[in-house]
Structures are given as C-alpha cells and as structure tokens.
Design an enzyme around this catalytic site. Structure first.
Site, PDB file in Angstrom:
ATOM      1  N   ARG A 106      43.524  39.268   4.488  1.00 44.26           N
ATOM      2  CA  ARG A 106      43.072  38.457   3.349  1.00 44.26           C
ATOM      3  C   ARG A 106      42.504  39.417   2.324  1.00 44.26           C
ATOM      4  O   ARG A 106      41.543  40.150   2.607  1.00 44.26           O
ATOM      5  CB  ARG A 106      42.011  37.438   3.789  1.00 44.26           C
ATOM      6  N   HIS A 133      48.920  31.497  -0.369  1.00 41.67           N
ATOM      7  CA  HIS A 133      48.244  31.204   0.901  1.00 41.67           C
ATOM      8  C   HIS A 133      49.279  30.545   1.826  1.00 41.67           C
ATOM      9  O   HIS A 133      49.193  29.347   2.129  1.00 41.67           O
ATOM     10  CB  HIS A 133      47.044  30.283   0.637  1.00 41.67           C
ATOM     11  N   GLN A 136      48.345  28.536   5.059  1.00 35.37           N
ATOM     12  CA  GLN A 136      47.785  27.224   4.747  1.00 35.37           C
ATOM     13  C   GLN A 136      48.923  26.211   4.543  1.00 35.37           C
ATOM     14  O   GLN A 136      48.872  25.090   5.069  1.00 35.37           O
ATOM     15  CB  GLN A 136      46.926  27.322   3.476  1.00 35.37           C
ATOM     16  N   ASP A 227      41.933  21.349  -4.088  1.00 33.78           N
ATOM     17  CA  ASP A 227      41.237  22.565  -3.643  1.00 33.78           C
ATOM     18  C   ASP A 227      40.103  22.795  -4.638  1.00 33.78           C
ATOM     19  O   ASP A 227      40.068  22.172  -5.706  1.00 33.78           O
ATOM     20  CB  ASP A 227      42.243  23.742  -3.643  1.00 33.78           C
ATOM     21  N   CYS A 267      42.262  21.880   1.578  1.00 31.58           N
ATOM     22  CA  CYS A 267      42.351  23.027   2.488  1.00 31.58           C
ATOM     23  C   CYS A 267      40.969  23.492   2.962  1.00 31.58           C
ATOM     24  O   CYS A 267      40.880  24.233   3.938  1.00 31.58           O
ATOM     25  CB  CYS A 267      43.104  24.166   1.814  1.00 31.58           C
ATOM     26  N   ARG A 295      45.799  24.493  11.238  1.00 29.13           N
ATOM     27  CA  ARG A 295      45.864  25.933  10.951  1.00 29.13           C
ATOM     28  C   ARG A 295      46.081  26.693  12.265  1.00 29.13           C
ATOM     29  O   ARG A 295      46.849  27.645  12.341  1.00 29.13           O
ATOM     30  CB  ARG A 295      44.562  26.423  10.285  1.00 29.13           C
TER      31      ARG A 295
HETATM   32  N1   CP Z   1      41.423  27.089   3.926  1.00 28.97           N
HETATM   33  C1   CP Z   1      40.984  28.341   4.209  1.00 28.97           C
HETATM   34  O1   CP Z   1      41.708  29.341   4.055  1.00 28.97           O
HETATM   35  O2   CP Z   1      39.726  28.362   4.718  1.00 28.97           O
HETATM   36  P1   CP Z   1      38.857  29.687   4.932  1.00 28.97           P
HETATM   37  O3   CP Z   1      38.599  30.303   3.579  1.00 28.97           O
HETATM   38  O4   CP Z   1      37.592  29.215   5.596  1.00 28.97           O
HETATM   39  O5   CP Z   1      39.644  30.639   5.811  1.00 28.97           O
END
Ligand code: CP
Length: 308
Positions: A106, A133, A136, A227, A267, A295
C-alpha cells in the site's frame, strides 16, 4: 470441486491485470472458501506486507487470509524497517523477493508500486495506491454476486470522489459487464485514462456513465456505494472538499430514489453523517460489514491463485 487456477500475469497491480474469466474464478473460489467447501494448504509460504499508509481491513484480512492458507505474513512497517529511511525500491524489492513468496504493498504513487513489481521476482499485489484499489473491487463484486446471484442487469452507482476505489470499480465493472454510474461534483471525475480503458472493454460503452446529479444517478440502481470524500494524504483539502461534495451524501431520501432491492456498500472507514448517514450504514439495506468480511475471502482466493 473448484481448484485455484494460476493467474496469467505475475502481478496484481490493476483490476485490468485479470481477465473477465480470472475475476469470475476468484469470486467463485472466494465463495467456496467462505463456505468452507475447499481447503487449500500453502504451508511455509510467506506474504510480505508494506504499508506506507494506515490500514485496518486490508492489513488484517491479508494476515488472516495467509493464516487460513497455512502460511505466514511479515508486516514491514516503514518506520521500523529501512524502507522509511529511503532505501531504493529496486533494492528493497530484490531483497524481499529472496525471502517472501508474494508482496502486498500500500503506497501513494502508483508508479512506486510498478517499480516494486519491476524489480521483484515474486508477485506483487496492489493493496491500494492513489490510482487503484483492485483488492477492494474483488470483495465488492463478490458481495454484489452474493446478493444478486448474477451480474446481469445490476446497476452500481458510486456517489462521491472519483478516487482509487471508483477507478477500480469502473475497471472491474467493465470486465464483468456491470453498469457503473459515478456521480461526483464537477472536477472530481475518475481518472480519464482508466475511463477510456473501461469504455474499450465494455461491449456496450453506454454501461459506464459519469454523472453529476446523485438523484438521477441512483434511479434504478441496485447498489449504492460511497467512500470518504478526502482520502489518505488529502487532509489539507478536507474543508474545501466538504463544501464541494455538499449534496452527495447517501441519506434516506437518496436511498428511496434507488431500486427497491438496492443494497448499500462503503469500503470503510466511513465518516458517518458526512458521505453517508449513520442510519443508512445501520439499515437493513446495508451490506457494508459483509463487504468488509469479503476482503478476507477474496484475498485468500487471490493469494491461492498467485501461489499455484
Ligand atoms: N477499505 C480499506 O482498504 O480499508 P483499510 O484502509 O482499513 O485497509
């Protein structure tokens, strides 16, 4: 019985790194893993995790997914490893490839993720960048499939910023032939290059609509998705964006304009009563916590298909 098939591409940096068949396979495999219909053993496999940004769901779901496969994870916190000190990506990537079987990253710039993938001899997974993402999106479409059984005739309306989540929904939606509408304020549209790519994949490019009026975007929609308006790294723009997104909150009025069977996705993490009101998150239409659980199942399926 379904068994994991190896993905054609080494890395999963973008939703478009999978074919339609591969996305459908991951979703099917994830459903079977969720229902304990299959047991995959990847003892001794190691997943390296690099998180340059905070995470709850992605980090924990990857760790639990690896544990369920019989493997382990190493969480490389940039502040306690040499990553935060600025060691070149090409060095870190080559070293980690000697220890780990797969690496999930990430980070902010998508080009940094691509640099890791270029130098890593092991598969690299996008655990979120500023552009996409894709993990997701796999969980999102798994959640939609569980609800509607078939993607045919499903209309997904994303209301909010045309950010990484919206970009991946557009790309994955194009692969699956799902109508995707994005309702955002002017100036906050999804990435134009990715919109163009999605349009080329859709057999009918009318299935992708970029709109600016939430009311018309939700008419007939089966899935309402939102989001946060300001993503990680955009803290300084928060005040301005809150003003710009006025009128884009998912509230009961907006939900009532959608199809009767509409479900609600987010999300997470959410700013309750900003992009979505508390009552909608807690309503019986909400599938937000199933989506968060998915997830885990989607990523377990993804890992299984990368280790083959
Ligand atoms: N939706 C998501 O990626 O959550 P986090 O940022 O908690 O990993």
């Amino acid at each position: 019985m379904i068994k994991p098939n190896k993905l054609v591409k080494k890395d999963f940096l973008s939703s478009l790194d999978m074919s339609t068949e591969e996305v459908n396979h991951i979703i099917e495999l994830a459903k079977n893993l969720k229902n304990n219909h299959i047991n995959i053993d990847y003892k001794k496999k190691v997943l390296g995790l690099i998180f340059d940004k905070s995470s709850t769901r992605t980090r924990v779901s990857f760790q639990v997914a690896m544990s369920r496969l019989g493997g382990t994870t190493i969480d490389l916190n940039p502040t306690t490893s040499q990553i935060g000190r600025g060691e070149p990506i090409k060095d870190t990537a080559r070293v980690l490839s000697r220890y780990c079987d797969v690496i999930a990253i990430r980070t902010f710039n998508h080009s940094d993720l691509e640099e890791y993938a270029k130098w890593s001899t092991k598969p690299v997974i996008n655990a979120l960048t500023d552009l996409e993402h894709p993990c997701q999106a796999l969980a999102d479409f798994l959640t939609i499939k569980e609800e509607f059984i078939d993607f045919k005739n499903v209309i997904l309306t994303f209301i909010g910023d045309g950010n990484n989540v919206a970009n991946s929904l557009i790309l994955c939606g194009a692969l699956l032939g799902v109508e995707v509408r994005v309702a955002c304020p002017r100036g906050y549209e999804p990435n134009p290059i990715l919109i163009e790519r999605a349009r080329k994949i859709y057999k009918n490019d009318n299935l992708l609509k970029i709109m600016h009026d939430p009311d018309s975007a939700v008419r007939g929609a089966n899935v309402l998705y939102t989001d946060v308006w300001s993503s990680m790294g955009e803290e300084s723009k928060k005040e301005e964006k809150d003003k710009d997104f006025n009128g884009f909150t998912i509230d009961n009025d907006l939900v009532n304009k959608a199809n009767k069977d509409a479900i609600i996705l987010h999300c997470l993490p959410a700013y309750r009563n900003k992009e979505i009101i508390d009552a909608v998150i807690e309503s019986d239409k909400s599938r937000i916590f199933d989506q968060a659980e998915n997830r885990l199942h989607a990523q377990q399926a993804l890992l299984a298909c990368m280790f083959k």
